[in-house]
Motif scaffolding. Structure first.
Motif, PDB file in Angstrom:
ATOM      1  N   ALA A  43      31.737  39.551  39.508  1.00 31.10           N
ATOM      2  CA  ALA A  43      32.114  40.374  40.655  1.00 31.10           C
ATOM      3  C   ALA A  43      32.622  39.500  41.790  1.00 31.10           C
ATOM      4  O   ALA A  43      33.612  39.841  42.477  1.00 31.10           O
ATOM      5  N   ALA A  44      31.989  38.333  42.016  1.00 36.45           N
ATOM      6  CA  ALA A  44      32.442  37.412  43.062  1.00 36.45           C
ATOM      7  C   ALA A  44      33.849  36.907  42.751  1.00 36.45           C
ATOM      8  O   ALA A  44      34.706  36.790  43.653  1.00 36.45           O
ATOM      9  N   LEU A  45      34.128  36.591  41.464  1.00 30.63           N
ATOM     10  CA  LEU A  45      35.466  36.139  41.074  1.00 30.63           C
ATOM     11  C   LEU A  45      36.503  37.228  41.302  1.00 30.63           C
ATOM     12  O   LEU A  45      37.620  36.954  41.784  1.00 30.63           O
ATOM     13  N   VAL A  53      31.613  30.181  41.692  1.00 27.08           N
ATOM     14  CA  VAL A  53      31.293  28.882  41.077  1.00 27.08           C
ATOM     15  C   VAL A  53      29.781  28.684  41.024  1.00 27.08           C
ATOM     16  O   VAL A  53      29.224  28.227  40.032  1.00 27.08           O
ATOM     17  N   THR A  54      29.115  29.066  42.108  1.00 28.31           N
ATOM     18  CA  THR A  54      27.660  28.910  42.183  1.00 28.31           C
ATOM     19  C   THR A  54      26.950  29.837  41.210  1.00 28.31           C
ATOM     20  O   THR A  54      25.979  29.452  40.543  1.00 28.31           O
ATOM     21  N   LEU A  55      27.433  31.074  41.100  1.00 29.32           N
ATOM     22  CA  LEU A  55      26.733  32.086  40.301  1.00 29.32           C
ATOM     23  C   LEU A  55      26.984  31.934  38.809  1.00 29.32           C
ATOM     24  O   LEU A  55      26.108  32.248  37.990  1.00 29.32           O
ATOM     25  N   GLY A  56      28.196  31.472  38.424  1.00 32.57           N
ATOM     26  CA  GLY A  56      28.494  31.356  36.997  1.00 32.57           C
ATOM     27  C   GLY A  56      28.646  32.737  36.352  1.00 32.57           C
ATOM     28  O   GLY A  56      28.884  33.732  37.052  1.00 32.57           O
ATOM     29  N   PRO A  57      28.541  32.797  35.019  1.00 32.96           N
ATOM     30  CA  PRO A  57      28.256  31.711  34.074  1.00 32.96           C
ATOM     31  C   PRO A  57      29.398  30.696  33.941  1.00 32.96           C
ATOM     32  O   PRO A  57      30.369  30.772  34.713  1.00 32.96           O
ATOM     33  N   GLY A  58      29.280  29.800  32.948  1.00 30.84           N
ATOM     34  CA  GLY A  58      30.189  28.668  32.847  1.00 30.84           C
ATOM     35  C   GLY A  58      31.658  29.030  32.889  1.00 30.84           C
ATOM     36  O   GLY A  58      32.449  28.446  33.657  1.00 30.84           O
ATOM     37  N   GLU A  59      32.054  29.974  32.070  1.00 33.24           N
ATOM     38  CA  GLU A  59      33.473  30.364  32.005  1.00 33.24           C
ATOM     39  C   GLU A  59      33.957  30.869  33.360  1.00 33.24           C
ATOM     40  O   GLU A  59      35.055  30.534  33.817  1.00 33.24           O
ATOM     41  N   VAL A  60      33.144  31.693  34.011  1.00 31.58           N
ATOM     42  CA  VAL A  60      33.497  32.235  35.321  1.00 31.58           C
ATOM     43  C   VAL A  60      33.575  31.117  36.343  1.00 31.58           C
ATOM     44  O   VAL A  60      34.479  31.069  37.188  1.00 31.58           O
ATOM     45  N   ALA A  61      32.596  30.190  36.269  1.00 29.16           N
ATOM     46  CA  ALA A  61      32.577  29.077  37.218  1.00 29.16           C
ATOM     47  C   ALA A  61      33.841  28.232  37.104  1.00 29.16           C
ATOM     48  O   ALA A  61      34.404  27.787  38.120  1.00 29.16           O
ATOM     49  N   GLU A  62      34.331  28.006  35.849  1.00 33.71           N
ATOM     50  CA  GLU A  62      35.550  27.205  35.654  1.00 33.71           C
ATOM     51  C   GLU A  62      36.761  27.891  36.275  1.00 33.71           C
ATOM     52  O   GLU A  62      37.554  27.265  36.996  1.00 33.71           O
ATOM     53  N   ARG A  63      36.889  29.195  35.989  1.00 34.10           N
ATOM     54  CA  ARG A  63      38.030  29.941  36.538  1.00 34.10           C
ATOM     55  C   ARG A  63      37.949  30.001  38.054  1.00 34.10           C
ATOM     56  O   ARG A  63      38.958  29.852  38.765  1.00 34.10           O
ATOM     57  N   ALA A  64      36.755  30.205  38.584  1.00 31.00           N
ATOM     58  CA  ALA A  64      36.585  30.292  40.034  1.00 31.00           C
ATOM     59  C   ALA A  64      36.898  28.945  40.693  1.00 31.00           C
ATOM     60  O   ALA A  64      37.477  28.903  41.789  1.00 31.00           O
ATOM     61  N   ALA A  65      36.535  27.838  40.027  1.00 32.87           N
ATOM     62  CA  ALA A  65      36.800  26.515  40.588  1.00 32.87           C
ATOM     63  C   ALA A  65      38.304  26.269  40.664  1.00 32.87           C
ATOM     64  O   ALA A  65      38.808  25.727  41.657  1.00 32.87           O
TER      65      ALA A  65
END
Length: 608
Positions: free
Chosen positions: A559-561, A584-596
Motif C-alpha cells: 500500500a505504501a508503494l 522500503v522499511t515495510l517490505g517485503p523484499g520484492e516491494v522494498a527493491e521496487r520502492a528503493a
C-alpha cells in the motif's frame, strides 16, 4: 357360622381397618344408621355383626367400645375380628399380644393378618419369620403383603423383589408402582448403550416406557414424587403443558422439587412473576435449587442484597451452588477477597466450576502456582473449561505436549476452542486428516477461526487452474468457499478478504467490494489494500488513496508503494519519496527493491 373371607383389611398405615365392601366415606346419618343396625344384630348374638361393629368403632378411634365386640367375635371364630383385635391391641401398645391374635387370624387364612404379623416380625429384626408371613400374605393376593415382601427382599438384594413389587403395583399399590418405576428408570439408564446396537437401545427405550406407565399409575393415585418424575419425563420429551400439570399436582401436595421445576417451566414460558411464587414456596420448604433461582432472579434485577440472602439460604439448605453463586455475585461487584472465599468454600465441597473460577481468580492475581492445582482438580472432576484453561496454562509455559493433552480432553467433551487448538497443533505436526477432523468440530461449534483454517486446508487440495467442464456452469461454490463465507459472515477479517478475492476472480465487483470494505473497516490492512486496488480499477483513485493510506499506516508495504507511485505520477515528489521510504522499511523484499528504485529516481529528479 360360616365366615366368607376377611371382613376387614389393614390400611397401608397398619393402624386402621374397615370392612371389605364398605365404602370408605359415608355421610354421618348413613354411618349412624348402619352402626345402629349392626349393634342390634350384635346384641342378638350375630357374630358377623359383632365383627363389623367392632371394625366400625375401631376405625372411628373408639377403642374401648370396639374391644368387647371384637373379642366376642374372635371367641366365636371370626378371623377378621381376630385381625382387628390385633390392630386394636397394637394401638394400645401391646405388640406381643397383638401378634398372638394376628397369628390366630393368619393361620385361619387372613392375608391382612399375615401382612400385619410379617411387619411385626420385621420391626423386631426377625427377617426369616417376617418373610414367611409376608409371603403367605402376598401369595394370597394381598397388595400390602406383596409390597412389604418386595421391600424386605429388595433390602437383602434379592432379585425376586421386583416380582412382588410388580404384583403390589398391579393390585393398585401406589408406592409399589412408584418404586417399580424408579427401578426401571435406573435399569434404563444403566442399559442405555449410547452408540451401541439398536437392539439394546430398544430394550432401554422399552424399559423407560414401562417406567413411565408405572409413574402414571402412582401419580394418578396421588403419589407426589411419581407426579414429579412423570413431569420430568414429559418435560424432557417437550410435552410442556402436561408436564406442568403434573408438576402442579405434585407441588400442591407439598413436593418442593416439583414447585421448583414448575417455576423453571413458567420462567421459560415468560411468566417470571408466577415462577417466583413457586420458587418462593419451594425455597421456604428447604429447596436449595429454588433458593438459587430466586437469587439469580433478584441479581438480574440488580437487587444484590436480596440475591445474596437467597444464595445464603441455598447454601444453608445444603446446595453448594449457593456458595458458588455468592462467589460470582461478589466477583461482579469487585469484592475479590470475598469472591475467593466463597469459591473456595464451594470448591472444597467438590463444585468443579467453583474450582475453575477460583483458579481463574488466582491466575488474574498473579498466583499461577496456586491456580494450577485448582484447574487440575476441576478438570479431573469433569470441568471442560478447566481442561481448556490448563491447556492455555501449559501452552503459555511452552509445554506443548502437556497443553495438547488437555486440549484434546476438552475437545473430546465438545469444547470448540479446544478443538481449534488441537486442529492447529495437528496441522503443525503435518497430520492433516486429524487436523481436518478437529477443525470441522470447532467450525461446526461456531469458531470463525476454525472455519477459516478448514477452508484453507480444503483450498490447498484444489487443483490449480481447474476450469468448468463442458455443459457445466461457469462457477460452482465449493465446500472451501462455503467455509470461507461462514467465517466471513462471523466477522473473520482474513476470511472476508478471501471471499472478496474469490468474488473478484469471478467478476463480481460489487460483492468483492462489500467484503473488502467489511474487512477494512474492521481493521484489516489487506482488506483496505485490496479495496483500494478495486476502487482504482473502477476509476475511484481518490477513495483508493484513502484506503491505501490506512493500510500503509498499519504497516502494509505494498500500500505504501502504491501511494508513492500515485504521488509521483501527480508530481508530488516529496510525498512520493516519503511513501517510497516507508515501503522500503515495510517490505517485503520484492516491494522494498521496487520502492528503493522509485525513491532513488525521485531523489535524482528532485536534485536535477
Amino acid at each position: 357360622m360360616d365366615v366368607m373371607g376377611d371382613m376387614a383389611t389393614l390400611f397401608e398405615t397398619g393402624r386402621f381397618v374397615q370392612p371389605t365392601g364398605q365404602e370408605e366415606t359415608r355421610d354421618e346419618a348413613t354411618e349412624a344408621a348402619e352402626e345402629a343396625r349392626q349393634r342390634i344384630a350384635a346384641e342378638a348374638g350375630d357374630v358377623e355383626a359383632m365383627s363389623v361393629l367392632g371394625a366400625m368403632l375401631l376405625r372411628r378411634g373408639d377403642l374401648d367400645g370396639a374391644e368387647p365386640h371384637l373379642r366376642a367375635a374372635t371367641a366365636a371364630g371370626d378371623r377378621a375380628a381376630a385381625n382387628n383385635l390385633g390392630v386394636l391391641l397394637h394401638q394400645r401398645g401391646y405388640p406381643e399380644e397383638a401378634a398372638g391374635w394376628w397369628r390366630i387370624a393368619a393361620v385361619a387364612g387372613s392375608a391382612a393378618a399375615a401382612h400385619a404379623l410379617g411387619r411385626h416380625y420385621r420391626e423386631r429384626g426377625d427377617e426369616p419369620a417376617a418373610e414367611y408371613w409376608l409371603r403367605q400374605s402376598a401369595e394370597q393376593g394381598h397388595p400390602l403383603g406383596a409390597y412389604a415382601l418386595a421391600d424386605l427382599l429388595e433390602h437383602r438384594g434379592d432379585d425376586e423383589a421386583e416380582k412382588w413389587m410388580r404384583a403390589a403395583a398391579e393390585r393398585g399399590h401406589r408406592e409399589g408402582a412408584y418404586r417399580l418405576a424408579r427401578a426401571m428408570d435406573r435399569r434404563a439408564a444403566a442399559a442405555d448403550p449410547g452408540e451401541d446396537a439398536d437392539a439394546d437401545n430398544g430394550v432401554a427405550a422399552g424399559t423407560a416406557d414401562e417406567a413411565e406407565q408405572w409413574y402414571r399409575q402412582a401419580a394418578a393415585r396421588g403419589h407426589r414424587r411419581a407426579a414429579l418424575y412423570l413431569g420430568a419425563i414429559l418435560e424432557r420429551r417437550g410435552e410442556l403443558k402436561e408436564a406442568g400439570r403434573w408438576y402442579l399436582t405434585s407441588a400442591k401436595d407439598g413436593e418442593a422439587r416439583a414447585a421448583c421445576a414448575l417455576g423453571f417451566l413458567l420462567r421459560d414460558a415468560g411468566d417470571e412473576e408466577s415462577a417466583a411464587v413457586w420458587w418462593l414456596k419451594a425455597a421456604q420448604e428447604g429447596d436449595g435449587n429454588a433458593a438459587n433461582a430466586l437469587g439469580a432472579l433478584h441479581a438480574e434485577r440488580g437487587q444484590t442484597q436480596t440475591a445474596e440472602r437467597w444464595y445464603r439460604a441455598a447454601m444453608d439448605a445444603g446446595d453448594v451452588n449457593g456458595a458458588y453463586n455468592l462467589g460470582l455475585l461478589c466477583a461482579e461487584q469487585g469484592r475479590v477477597a470475598q469472591a475467593e472465599q466463597w469459591y473456595r468454600r464451594a470448591a472444597y465441597a467438590g463444585h468443579r466450576e467453583a474450582a475453575n473460577a477460583l483458579a481463574i481468580l488466582l491466575l488474574q492475581g498473579g498466583d499461577e502456582a496456586g491456580a494450577e492445582p485448582w484447574f487440575s482438580k476441576a478438570a479431573e472432576a469433569g470441568s471442560v473449561d478447566a481442561a481448556f484453561n490448563l491447556g492455555i496454562l501449559y501452552a503459555g509455559r511452552g509445554e506443548e505436549t502437556a497443553a495438547l493433552r488437555w486440549y484434546e480432553r476438552a475437545a473430546a467433551a465438545g469444547h470448540t476452542e479446544a478443538a481449534l487448538q488441537v486442529g492447529i497443533a495437528r496441522l503443525r505436526d503435518g497430520d492433516e486428516q486429524e487436523a481436518e477432523r478437529h477443525l470441522r468440530c470447532a467450525a461446526g461449534g461456531g469458531s470463525a477461526e476454525a472455519a477459516y483454517r478448514l477452508a484453507t486446508v480444503l483450498d490447498a487440495r484444489q487443483p490449480a487452474g481447474a476450469g468448468p467442464e463442458l455443459g457445466e456452469p461457469v462457477h460452482r461454490r465449493t465446500e472451501c468457499e462455503e467455509w470461507y463465507e461462514r467465517a466471513a459472515s462471523q466477522g473473520h477479517r482474513r476470511a472476508q478478504v478471501r471471499v472478496g478475492m474469490l468474488a473478484a476472480a469471478r467478476g463480481d465487483v460489487v460483492e468483492a467490494a462489500r467484503w473488502y470494505r467489511e474487512a477494512a473497516e474492521a481493521g484489516s490492512r489487506n482488506g483496505a489494500f485490496n479495496l483500494g486496488l478495486l476502487l482504482a480499477r473502477e476509476g475511484s483513485e481518490p477513495e483508493a488513496v484513502v484506503w491505501w493510506q490506512r493500510a500503509a499506516d498499519d504497516g502494509h508495504g505494498r500500500a505504501a508503494l502504491r501511494l508513492a507511485l500515485v504521488y509521483a505520477r501527480r508530481g508530488e515528489l516529496l510525498e512520493g519519496q516519503r511513501w517510497a521510504d516507508r515501503a522500503v522499511t515495510l517490505g517485503p523484499g520484492e516491494v522494498a527493491e521496487r520502492a528503493a528504485r522509485l525513491r532513488d529516481a525521485l531523489r535524482e529528479e528532485l536534485s536535477a
